[in-house]
Scaffold this motif. Structure first.
Motif, short mmCIF file in Angstrom:
data_model
loop_
_atom_site.label_atom_id
_atom_site.label_comp_id
_atom_site.label_asym_id
_atom_site.label_seq_id
_atom_site.Cartn_x
_atom_site.Cartn_y
_atom_site.Cartn_z
N GLN A 203 0.87 -1.17 0.00
CA GLN A 203 0.00 0.00 0.00
C GLN A 203 0.91 1.23 0.00
N GLY A 204 0.83 2.01 -1.08
CA GLY A 204 1.72 3.15 -1.17
C GLY A 204 3.17 2.70 -1.22
N ASP A 205 3.98 3.27 -0.34
CA ASP A 205 5.41 2.92 -0.30
C ASP A 205 5.73 1.96 0.84
N ARG A 206 4.69 1.26 1.33
CA ARG A 206 4.91 0.34 2.44
C ARG A 206 4.42 -1.06 2.07
N ASP A 207 5.09 -2.05 2.63
CA ASP A 207 4.72 -3.45 2.45
C ASP A 207 4.17 -4.00 3.77
N PHE A 208 3.24 -4.93 3.65
CA PHE A 208 2.58 -5.47 4.83
C PHE A 208 2.38 -6.98 4.69
N GLY A 289 -4.79 -2.96 -2.02
CA GLY A 289 -4.39 -3.08 -0.63
C GLY A 289 -5.24 -2.30 0.35
N ASP A 290 -6.48 -1.94 -0.02
CA ASP A 290 -7.31 -1.15 0.90
C ASP A 290 -8.58 -1.86 1.35
N ARG A 291 -8.78 -3.10 0.91
CA ARG A 291 -9.95 -3.87 1.33
C ARG A 291 -9.50 -5.27 1.74
N ALA A 292 -9.96 -5.70 2.91
CA ALA A 292 -9.65 -7.04 3.41
C ALA A 292 -10.93 -7.84 3.49
N TYR A 293 -10.96 -8.96 2.78
CA TYR A 293 -12.10 -9.88 2.80
C TYR A 293 -11.75 -11.01 3.76
N LEU A 294 -12.46 -11.08 4.87
CA LEU A 294 -12.16 -12.02 5.94
C LEU A 294 -13.24 -13.09 5.99
N SER A 295 -12.85 -14.31 5.72
CA SER A 295 -13.79 -15.44 5.79
C SER A 295 -13.84 -15.92 7.23
N TYR A 296 -14.88 -15.52 7.92
CA TYR A 296 -14.96 -15.65 9.37
C TYR A 296 -15.88 -16.77 9.82
N TRP A 297 -15.88 -17.87 9.06
CA TRP A 297 -16.65 -19.06 9.38
C TRP A 297 -18.10 -18.69 9.69
N ALA A 299 -19.37 -16.40 11.49
CA ALA A 299 -19.64 -14.97 11.56
C ALA A 299 -19.85 -14.39 10.17
N GLY A 300 -19.54 -15.16 9.13
CA GLY A 300 -19.78 -14.73 7.77
C GLY A 300 -18.57 -14.10 7.11
N LEU A 301 -18.77 -13.66 5.87
CA LEU A 301 -17.73 -12.97 5.11
C LEU A 301 -17.74 -11.50 5.52
N ILE A 302 -16.66 -11.06 6.11
CA ILE A 302 -16.56 -9.71 6.67
C ILE A 302 -15.64 -8.87 5.80
N LEU A 303 -16.09 -7.67 5.46
CA LEU A 303 -15.29 -6.75 4.66
C LEU A 303 -14.81 -5.59 5.53
N LEU A 304 -13.49 -5.38 5.53
CA LEU A 304 -12.89 -4.28 6.26
C LEU A 304 -12.27 -3.27 5.30
N ASP A 305 -12.41 -2.01 5.64
CA ASP A 305 -11.67 -0.94 4.98
C ASP A 305 -10.33 -0.81 5.70
N ILE A 306 -9.23 -1.13 5.00
CA ILE A 306 -7.91 -1.01 5.61
C ILE A 306 -7.09 0.06 4.88
N SER A 307 -7.79 1.11 4.38
CA SER A 307 -7.08 2.23 3.76
C SER A 307 -6.03 2.78 4.71
N ASP A 308 -6.38 2.82 5.98
CA ASP A 308 -5.41 3.10 7.03
C ASP A 308 -5.20 1.79 7.77
N PRO A 309 -4.10 1.07 7.49
CA PRO A 309 -3.91 -0.25 8.09
C PRO A 309 -3.88 -0.24 9.61
N SER A 310 -3.65 0.92 10.21
CA SER A 310 -3.58 0.97 11.67
C SER A 310 -4.96 0.99 12.32
N THR A 311 -5.99 1.30 11.53
CA THR A 311 -7.35 1.36 12.10
C THR A 311 -8.35 0.73 11.13
N PRO A 312 -8.41 -0.59 11.06
CA PRO A 312 -9.39 -1.25 10.19
C PRO A 312 -10.81 -0.83 10.56
#
Length: 632
Positions: A203-208, A289-297, A299-312
């Motif tokens: 994301q940008g100039d950073r790797d995660f 690198g700004d959307r995380a699709y989390l397969s949460y058994w 709890a379902g398929l959860i979508l997070l905005d990780i545009s700012d990785p420090s605060t999903p």
């Protein structure tokens, strides 16, 4: 859908009274391990072959990297002209890879003749479940997950594979419980938990790297690996925030901290169906690198905005009960390039039970379902022994020293109906065997109860097949203790439910995903039981390119779906050999775990748990055809 959780009332009891936290352990692969054990001694009954592809296109096999180790190969990933596959429980990591464990590396520049060039070792005592590799700013980085298979550590390992012939270790990341209340309640070694899946992204100039930590809270973790030898934790998030926003950060100083944490803990462990938990399984992050699709058994398929990785930030939860069965089981997901369509796989091995059919007597016409997963010394399978018919006779607990109930009515060749007790299953089965039982049925809710029978050494082998049934069905049989003639046929199933299947979602509004369709193979529909009891007929992983979703589907093989109309997916290709010649060269029945495709490349990489690496190509011409581009 609304994010509010309805229909859940936290228990008024304390966590210590409702959950034995000393026994807390979560292994996402446990269902797979149990299924392996269930079918390892099963023989084919030749009741049908896997269906072939039904579309106008098909796959051709370009080549394969041979690795004939039963149930050994896990995930597959590729970068340019190298493919990487992981290793499951056996062989467990020896720290060197000399025993065949670790990440196996193949040069696939000539797909017709893949060449294994050497391993990246698993950590001593741990397995390599997930493998990812990506071109980052610092070079080509590979990450693999650690789960203990012999007392080894959890976490992940990062390796530099810029030159795959000489990989070098970069860093280890260990993770544990972060919430102080959960950490205290769970107890034990919680500073180092397993990791099941991971994802490398930029994301940008950073790797995660993002990973799934097998903790109770905060399953989703992000680390900054811009300097990969020095990972820095960035954030942690968990589905407990769906249940009770803010609960993950509570500590003992919060006035209601213990009660809220307890309620969230209970919710995470009280999902739907057979594998009833709401814990993370897989992670997919989009190309930007700004959307995380989390397969949460459950709890379902959860979508997070990780545009700012420090605060999903939570964007949405796709309905976990959508589709047949209503059991959740969100396993993996992959978005289309523009994010408007997401293909989600559900994994489910709870397909049904062997039938106990009452042919005559007071319960004539009734059918009860049983499972063969019995702890302790395993009995033989009905598939090995063939159909068994006999009188169902209730004989009590069958513990040493306890009287045999209805002893005068029990004759050799009868089927012993046993009440669950505090002695071991092995002990009960051995006594039934001494009585001359043709088979045994144990009514007990403690499916995991195991142990060494209180028997004079050497312990005799268990030679009769057995089923575990529910306590409720057991009560019915105990209330009708004799006179019922029943048949247990390994070809006859009851309480059938679908295996894992595909859900296709419309994410045009990413805050409100709508189910567009589902896809099930004929075998996953499970209308008459599995065609070959050795097989596994659930879908597993998915990758999407263009209008095609590529599926790894265990014993249904590799499948390509045209999803140009998300409401009407069409199977266009399948690689699914099922004859004796294939099984001989594969090292066993087809059992496809992993799937990967480099964008624009004609090669499709699949990993078979028994046979290693397969390289396929999709043939034909259609509007759904993916683009081809020269390999770099």
């Amino acid at each position: 859908m609304a994010l509010a959780v309805a229909g859940f009332a936290p228990s008024p009891q304390s966590l210590f009274e409702t959950i034995d936290v000393r026994e807390w352990h979560h292994d996402p692969s446990q269902a797979m391990i149990e299924h392996d054990q269930q079918v390892e001694n099963t023989v084919s009954m030749a009741r049908g072959k896997s269906q072939t592809g039904t579309g106008i296109e098909n796959f051709t096999l370009l080549g394969r990297g041979v690795r004939r180790l039963p149930n050994a190969t896990t995930d597959v990933w590729a970068l340019r002209d190298h493919a990487y596959i992981g290793t499951f429980n056996a062989p467990c990591g020896d720290g060197t890879g000399d025993n065949g464990s670790g990440v196996r590396i193949f040069d696939v520049s000539d797909p017709a003749q893949p060449v294994e060039i050497g391993p990246i070792p698993s950590v001593l005592g741990s397995r390599t479940n997930d493998v990812k590799v990506a071109e980052l700013r610092s070079g080509d980085v590979l990450g693999y997950s650690n789960e203990s298979c012999g007392g080894g550590p959890g976490g992940i390992e990062l390796w530099d594979v810029t030159d795959p012939s000489t990989p070098s270790h970069l860093a280890s990341i260990r993770v544990g419980e972060l919430n102080p209340i959960v950490n205290t309640l769970v107890g034990g070694a919680t500073a180092d938990v397993g990791v099941h899946n991971l994802w490398l992204f930029t994301q940008g100039d950073r790797d995660f790297v993002a990973l799934y930590a097998e903790s109770v809270f905060h399953n989703f973790r992000i680390f900054d690996i811009t300097t990969p030898a020095a990972p820095v934790p960035v954030s942690a998030w968990g589905a407990e925030e769906v249940f009770d926003p803010g609960v993950g950060d509570l500590n003992f100083d919060a006035p209601d901290g213990i009660e809220r944490v307890q309620a969230a803990f209970n919710w995470l462990l009280s999902g739907m169906g057979d594998l009833a938990f709401r814990l993370l399984h897989d992670i997919t992050i989009n190309a930007s690198g700004d959307r995380a699709y989390l397969s949460y058994w459950d709890a379902g398929l959860i979508l997070l905005d990780i545009s700012d990785p420090s605060t999903p930030q939570l964007l949405s939860v796709a309905d976990p009960a959508a589709g047949p069965g209503g059991e959740g089981n969100s396993h993996a997901a992959w978005p289309s390039a523009d994010g408007t369509v997401v293909v989600e796989t559900t994994e489910d091995f709870d397909f049904g039970q062997l039938a106990i059919t009452v042919d005559s007597g007071p319960l004539a016409g009734r059918q009860f379902g049983g499972i063969e997963d019995i702890g302790g010394a395993p009995p033989p399978r009905f598939a090995e022994m063939g159909p068994v018919q006999g009188e169902l006779v209730f004989v009590g607990e069958l513990c040493r020293g306890a009287p045999v109930e209805n002893a005068s009515a029990f004759d050799p060749g009868d089927i012993a109906v046993i009440r669950g007790s505090f002695c071991t299953f092995s002990e009960q089965l051995l006594i039934a065997q001494e009585l001359g039982a043709a088979a045994a049925i144990i009514a007990d809710i403690l499916v995991g109860r195991q142990g060494i029978p209180s028997w004079t050494a050497p312990v005799p082998a268990i030679t009769i097949p057995a089923l575990m049934i529910s306590t409720a069905d057991g009560v019915t049989l105990m209330e009708n203790p004799t006179g019922n003639i029943a048949t247990i046929d390994p070809n006859v199933y009851t309480n059938l439910s679908p295996w894992g299947f595909v859900r296709i979602w419309d994410y045009s509004d990413e805050t409100n995903p709508q189910l567009a369709s589902t896809f099930l193979t004929d075998h996953a529909r499970n209308e008459s039981g599995p065609p070959d009891p050795r097989g596994t007929y659930s879908v597993h992983n998915v990758i999407v390119e263009g209008n095609i979703a590529f599926l790894s589907h265990y014993s249904d093989g590799v499948i390509a779906l045209d999803i140009s109309d998300p409401g009407n997916p069409v199977e266009i290709a399948r690689y699914n050999p099922a004859d004796a010649a294939f099984e001989e060269q594969n090292g066993g029945i087809q059992n496809v775990w992993g799937i990967y495709k480099i964008e624009g490349d004609e090669r499709i990489f699949a990993s078979d748990r028994n046979g290693g690496l397969y390289i396929l190509q999709l043939l034909g011409n259609s509007s759904a055809k993916v683009s081809k581009a020269p390999r770099r």
